[in-house]
Each structure stands twice: as C-alpha cells, then as structure tokens.
Design a protein around this motif. Sequence first.
Motif, short mmCIF file in Angstrom:
data_model
loop_
_atom_site.label_atom_id
_atom_site.label_comp_id
_atom_site.label_asym_id
_atom_site.label_seq_id
_atom_site.Cartn_x
_atom_site.Cartn_y
_atom_site.Cartn_z
N LEU A 33 -45.49 11.36 -77.24
CA LEU A 33 -45.50 10.50 -78.55
C LEU A 33 -47.07 10.65 -78.94
N LEU A 34 -48.27 10.69 -78.22
CA LEU A 34 -49.59 10.56 -78.45
C LEU A 34 -49.98 12.02 -79.06
N VAL A 35 -49.45 12.95 -78.34
CA VAL A 35 -49.55 14.58 -78.82
C VAL A 35 -48.87 14.45 -80.27
N ALA A 36 -47.81 14.09 -80.25
CA ALA A 36 -47.08 14.26 -81.82
C ALA A 36 -47.68 13.43 -82.54
N THR A 37 -48.46 12.55 -82.44
CA THR A 37 -49.41 11.77 -83.46
C THR A 37 -50.32 12.70 -84.05
N THR A 38 -50.96 13.37 -83.19
CA THR A 38 -52.42 14.02 -83.75
C THR A 38 -52.43 14.83 -84.88
N PRO A 39 -51.48 15.55 -85.03
CA PRO A 39 -51.86 16.27 -86.51
C PRO A 39 -52.06 15.49 -87.64
N ILE A 40 -51.00 14.45 -87.61
CA ILE A 40 -51.32 13.56 -88.76
C ILE A 40 -52.29 12.64 -88.59
N ALA A 41 -52.61 12.25 -87.46
CA ALA A 41 -53.83 11.27 -87.51
C ALA A 41 -55.18 11.96 -87.87
N LEU A 42 -55.27 13.36 -87.58
CA LEU A 42 -56.38 14.29 -87.45
C LEU A 42 -56.69 14.23 -88.86
N ILE A 43 -55.58 14.94 -89.78
CA ILE A 43 -55.84 15.09 -91.06
C ILE A 43 -55.96 13.96 -92.06
N GLY A 44 -55.38 12.64 -91.24
CA GLY A 44 -55.37 11.75 -91.74
C GLY A 44 -56.76 11.05 -92.07
N ILE A 45 -57.63 11.40 -91.11
CA ILE A 45 -59.32 11.00 -90.97
C ILE A 45 -59.79 11.52 -92.29
N PHE A 66 -55.06 14.61 -78.05
CA PHE A 66 -55.18 13.15 -78.29
C PHE A 66 -56.73 12.84 -78.37
N LEU A 67 -57.28 13.32 -77.13
CA LEU A 67 -58.75 13.00 -76.77
C LEU A 67 -59.48 13.50 -77.84
N ALA A 112 -55.87 20.92 -87.22
CA ALA A 112 -54.41 20.51 -86.77
C ALA A 112 -53.60 21.40 -86.85
N ALA A 113 -53.79 22.54 -87.60
CA ALA A 113 -52.89 23.66 -87.55
C ALA A 113 -52.71 24.15 -86.12
N CYS A 114 -54.00 24.27 -85.44
CA CYS A 114 -53.89 24.55 -83.83
C CYS A 114 -52.97 23.59 -83.08
N PHE A 115 -52.94 22.32 -83.51
CA PHE A 115 -51.96 21.33 -82.70
C PHE A 115 -50.67 21.69 -83.06
N VAL A 116 -50.47 21.89 -84.28
CA VAL A 116 -48.98 22.04 -84.74
C VAL A 116 -48.53 23.23 -84.22
N LEU A 117 -49.24 24.32 -84.06
CA LEU A 117 -48.74 25.70 -83.21
C LEU A 117 -48.71 25.42 -81.76
N GLY A 142 -44.44 19.11 -96.51
CA GLY A 142 -43.88 17.74 -96.34
C GLY A 142 -44.94 16.93 -95.51
N LEU A 143 -46.04 17.84 -95.10
CA LEU A 143 -46.86 17.02 -94.10
C LEU A 143 -47.99 16.23 -94.91
#
Lengths: 344, 348
Positions: free
Chosen positions: B69-81, B196-197, B254-259, B273-274
Amino acid sequence: MRAHRYTTLAAGLAAASLVLAGCGEGSGGSATGDSGGEGGGDDQPTIAFVPKLQGIPYFEAMNTGGEQACEELGCEWLYQGPVEADAAAQADIVRSYIQQGVDVLFVAPNDPDSMAPLLQQAADAGIAVATTDTDAPDSVREVFVSQASTEGIGQTLTDELMQAMGGSGRYAIVSCGETAENLNSWIEVQREYTQSEYPDAEITDVVYAGEDQTVATQMATDLMNSDPSLTGLVGECTSSAPGVAQAVRDAGKIGQVQTVGLGTPNSMAPYLEDGSAAASVLWDVEALGELTAWAGTQLAAGEEISASPDVPGIEGVTYDAENNVLLLGDPLVLTADNVGEYDY
Amino acid sequence: MSNSTLTPPGGAGSTAVSGRDGPGRGRGRVLPPPVTSQETVLIVVIALLWLVLSLATPAFFTAGSIVPLLVATTPIALIGIGMTIVIITGGIDVSVGSIVMVASVITAQTMVDTGLPLVLAVPLSIAVGGVLGLVNGVLIAYGRVHAIIITFGTLNLFRFVGLQIFGSSTVEGIPRTLNFFGRGDAGRTLGIPHAFLITIVIAALAWYYLRHTAGGRHFYAVGGDANAARLAGVAVRARVLSAYVVTGLLAGLAACFVLAQGTSSLAANVGSGLELAVIAAVVIGGTSITGGRGSVLGTVLGALLVQTVATGVTQLGWPTQLSSLFVGVFIIVAVGADLLRRRTRSDS
C-alpha cells in the motif's frame, strides 16, 4: 526569411493536397479495377483494416500477418488506426477509406453501435464490409473474423488454471475495463464452467483494473492479502495477465498462488519461465491477421465460404454460415515450453 | 521572523508571512500552524479507515499488506510534492503523466539495451524528467500563457515523443534492476520500503523549505499575487521556472518507481491519467487550486488516503467502481472546505 518559410509551407501543403486528391481519384477507380495505372491492378483487390488503435503489439502483429498473407494471396493490404482507442477518431479513418474506395473494409470497432451506420455507408458505396477481432453484430457486415469463441477462451482459461490448482480452491479475477463486452462474456463462461465442471473451486471476486498494469498488480496484491486461502488469480487482459504474475512474484508466493491470463508471448515469457504464471491463453494473433486477409480476398472475389474452408497455412478454421462468423480455431495455450516460438 | 517582508493582499490570511506585524500579533499568527485543520482531518480519516479495515479484514494490518500500500502511494505522492509547489505558485502541470511516460520508456529501453545499473538508471530517468520540466518551466515563465494551456500542449508533445520511442511496440524483458524500489523483498530494508522512505525524506525537506525559509515563502507570494511579489523583489520567473523543473525531476524519479511496480513489459499507456490522480491528491490534501496556499504534508496524506480507499475497496470485496465514488466525494468535500475557510476569513 520568414516569408520564405511560409512559401515553402504553402507549397508543401499544396503538394500534399494534390497527393491526397490524386489518391482519392486513383483508388476510386480501383473499385472498378484499374488502380494506379499499373498492369496488375485488375486482380489485386485492396483490403483495408482499421484496428481499434494503432501502435500496440496486438494489432501490429495482426497487421504483420495480414501483410504477409496479402503478399502470398495477391492483394494490397492497407492498415491505419487511431492513436487512442477512440470511436470518433476511428470513424474518421473509416470515412477516409470509404472515400478512397477500397474493395474490402475490415474494422475492429471501438464502438460497434456508432460504427454500424458508417459500415452501411461503406456498403452503399460498393465496398465489401466486414469486422475482425471485435464484432458489430447489428450492422451490415458480411463476415466477422473471430479469434476464438467465447466458450473456447473462458473454458480454456478455467481448465488451465484448474490444472495448476489441482482442480479445487478459491480464485479471483483481475479484469480490465468494466464495460468491455468480450471480457465480461468470458468471465460469465468462467463462472458457469467452474461451477459445473469444478465443484470444489470457487470464484471469490472480480475486480477491474482498467488497462493499467501497476493497478492490476496492486489489486492482485490486495486480493491475496484479504484472502490468505486464495490459491489462484486470472489476469483477464494483456495488461492484467503479467500484472497478477508480478504480484505473486513480489509477494514470494510462486507455487502457492497460481495464475493464468490472456497475455502476449513476449510479456508473459519471464513469468512463465519462473512459474509465477502457469499458462497464458491467447490466439495466434498473426494468424488472425492472415485469416482476415484471406477472408478479404474471398469477399473481393464474391466467393462463398464453406463450413470448413481451406485456408493456406492455417488449420482448423470453421465458418458459421448462419451468423457469418469465420472462426480461427481453438485458443493458443502458451506455457514455458512453447512461449519462445512467438515474437510479439 | 524576518525571513520575508511580503504581505500579499489579504495579508491577514494565515499563510502570509510578514515582518511588519503589529506588536499585538504573536508568532503563532505569522506562520500557519504546522498541521492545518485539513491535515488533521485527513490523519483522523486515514487512521479511522485503517482501524476499520483492520477489524474487517484481519490481513489488512500486516506487513504483507501495508508495505505494498505504501509503495503504491509513492509515485503519486512524489509527483504530488512538485505539483503542490506548482499549484501554490498559481500554476498547474497536467503534463506529468507524459513526463513519466517518456522517462520510463527511455530508462526501460536503455536498461534492456545496455544492462544499465541502478546507479545510472535513476539519474538518467531523473535527468529526462528534469529536461521536460525545464521545457514546461521556460514556456510558462517566459511565455505569459497560462500554465494549463502550456502543459496541456506539452502533455501531447511529450506523448508524441514517447510514442516515437515506443515505436508501435512495447518494451519487453525489462531487467529487475529497479526492484530496489519495488514492493518485493528487494525493495525493503528492515521491512521499510525504500520507495516510501525516499518519498517521505523528500516530502520532509520540501515541507521544511516551503515553510521555514524565505525562498520557500516566495512560492506562496507568487501564487498570492505575482505582481505584488515582483514589486517586493521576488524573482517571480525564476520561482515559477524552478517549480516546473522540480516537478519534472520528481516525475523522473517517480518513473523509476512506476517501472519497479510494473511488470517486465512496458506499454505505451504508462502514465496516462496520472496527472488527474496527482491533482486529486493535492486538492484532497488541502492545497488551494487557485494558488497561494497549501502544504506538501497534506498532499502526501491525500495520496495515502486515495490508495487506502482503493486497497480497502478491493480487500473488502466491494465493487471496484466505489473507489471512484469515494475519491470524487473527497475532492468535492476538500474543495468545499477550502471555500468555507476562505469565506469565513473574508467575513472576519
């Protein structure tokens, strides 16, 4: 400098429009058999195929098959689709082919209902119209070239998963678009077939991930977490199939949770090899393209198709004359043993 | 508190920083509270959801469930910053999905072709994102056209570039180099997921910078009133430019996280849609879509809430479309709360 650039641009546009106009006239003539002024025009029908969208491996593989078959059968193969699976953009391309006056027009409609009047328009213009991959049942299409029967796909998926799960257990399905008619009808077969043939097995849940593989992977992870007794997962489309296998791999549950799906050979190869996927059920997409081209030549020549037609290079094709459905045959089952034979 | 001498119009508003406050005003009135009311509400809502989910499905509150769950949050949270900073300046960036697409396809293809190691793949992806962010930033800072128009244009341009690289195909056989950021065992140290870290560390730095440094407050000034900020000596163009570059760099990471979270094949619809998911997280986090106010903490919480809902809906066996319903309600409630706050403030 600037004026010069505009002149060049204008000249370019003028040239392009001339080419387009020339195209329209030339192909318009081809319907009566003298395309392009080259000698061979008479027996070279033009067959156009409009996929749901261009640039994805699935339709590119169909295009490859169609091109190859046309080279052997003697037809001109045209291929163009929208860059997104959009009904309006697809309609524009269909209109341009009607304008060009191709002999045979194949469409894999994004929206069968809105495509029907356009197909009528094409038929009125003297074009033989047909569908392939996805049908528009309430249209004037003369033939639908079908990749596999709904029963064939649904039952093969279930059989392959049950073989891996030992004929019993709880499994869930990660589907894609909630309104995708073909996926929903496969799922319906899977439900009925599982209930009737595998009484010790149960479908616990069906979730929808869209076409996004990271969402599919996360949903598969969530499904495994919410139900530790889950021993099987199905990825119902080409993005979910590797997605559910990746989830099993990431969770370190290879061997505990079995997966099958509808995935292309290249995308499934790593998962079939490490056992995170037991099998991938698909059809030979290139052969579907070949069969489409072959059906096009039959339509162009005005030939009747027999119940079990003799198609060069493809075995097991059947024709349902009542519904005008030309069926490619049994689904293709990809496993670790044969996945290397396909390259798409 | 002499960080800044700015008082944007409506400067009595809680976000304005002023060195000329009257003697009666305490320090507490100068900066917004460290955790705004919206963020408090989000923390409570997330905590309640986690509690309810733990009771409903015993497997929810286990490492096997929380880590993904935390890992799935990261691309959106990161770009969200990055998006938070952009929206604070009064802009928006709808091209982030396309940036992720271009960065991920270049990185994936290079890894397939050359076996690029992790330490080079990540900088490559970040650099690609930074270059595309720079394109956005230059066009917006110097073009005098609203950011939504420019980034809507670059959304399509970047997408075209990405499609050219994909070349009617998918990238297949991507090596597991980036598993360091994934949800599997290779993606954690002592049980903590690396992705996440990293996201939390970057979010904390951004939070501190935006809140406690003069440079950070300048972004709010630009979004409050760009003209007033310029007159007060803020380098408006440089601030705007940097906001888009930062967003591009973060989208590259975030692209690295998505990959890492995807499969061994990459299709051309990656990232599509991201942008809407990111903007949803920012808005739910309490950042005002009209600029001048917002916080990175809220955005991270917003992203976490959205993913919690998606996971919860799946784990409870509810119909998938309910997540759309919940996210829609959250966005409208969040914007409504923002409107209410503004009205209360202008009334007082």
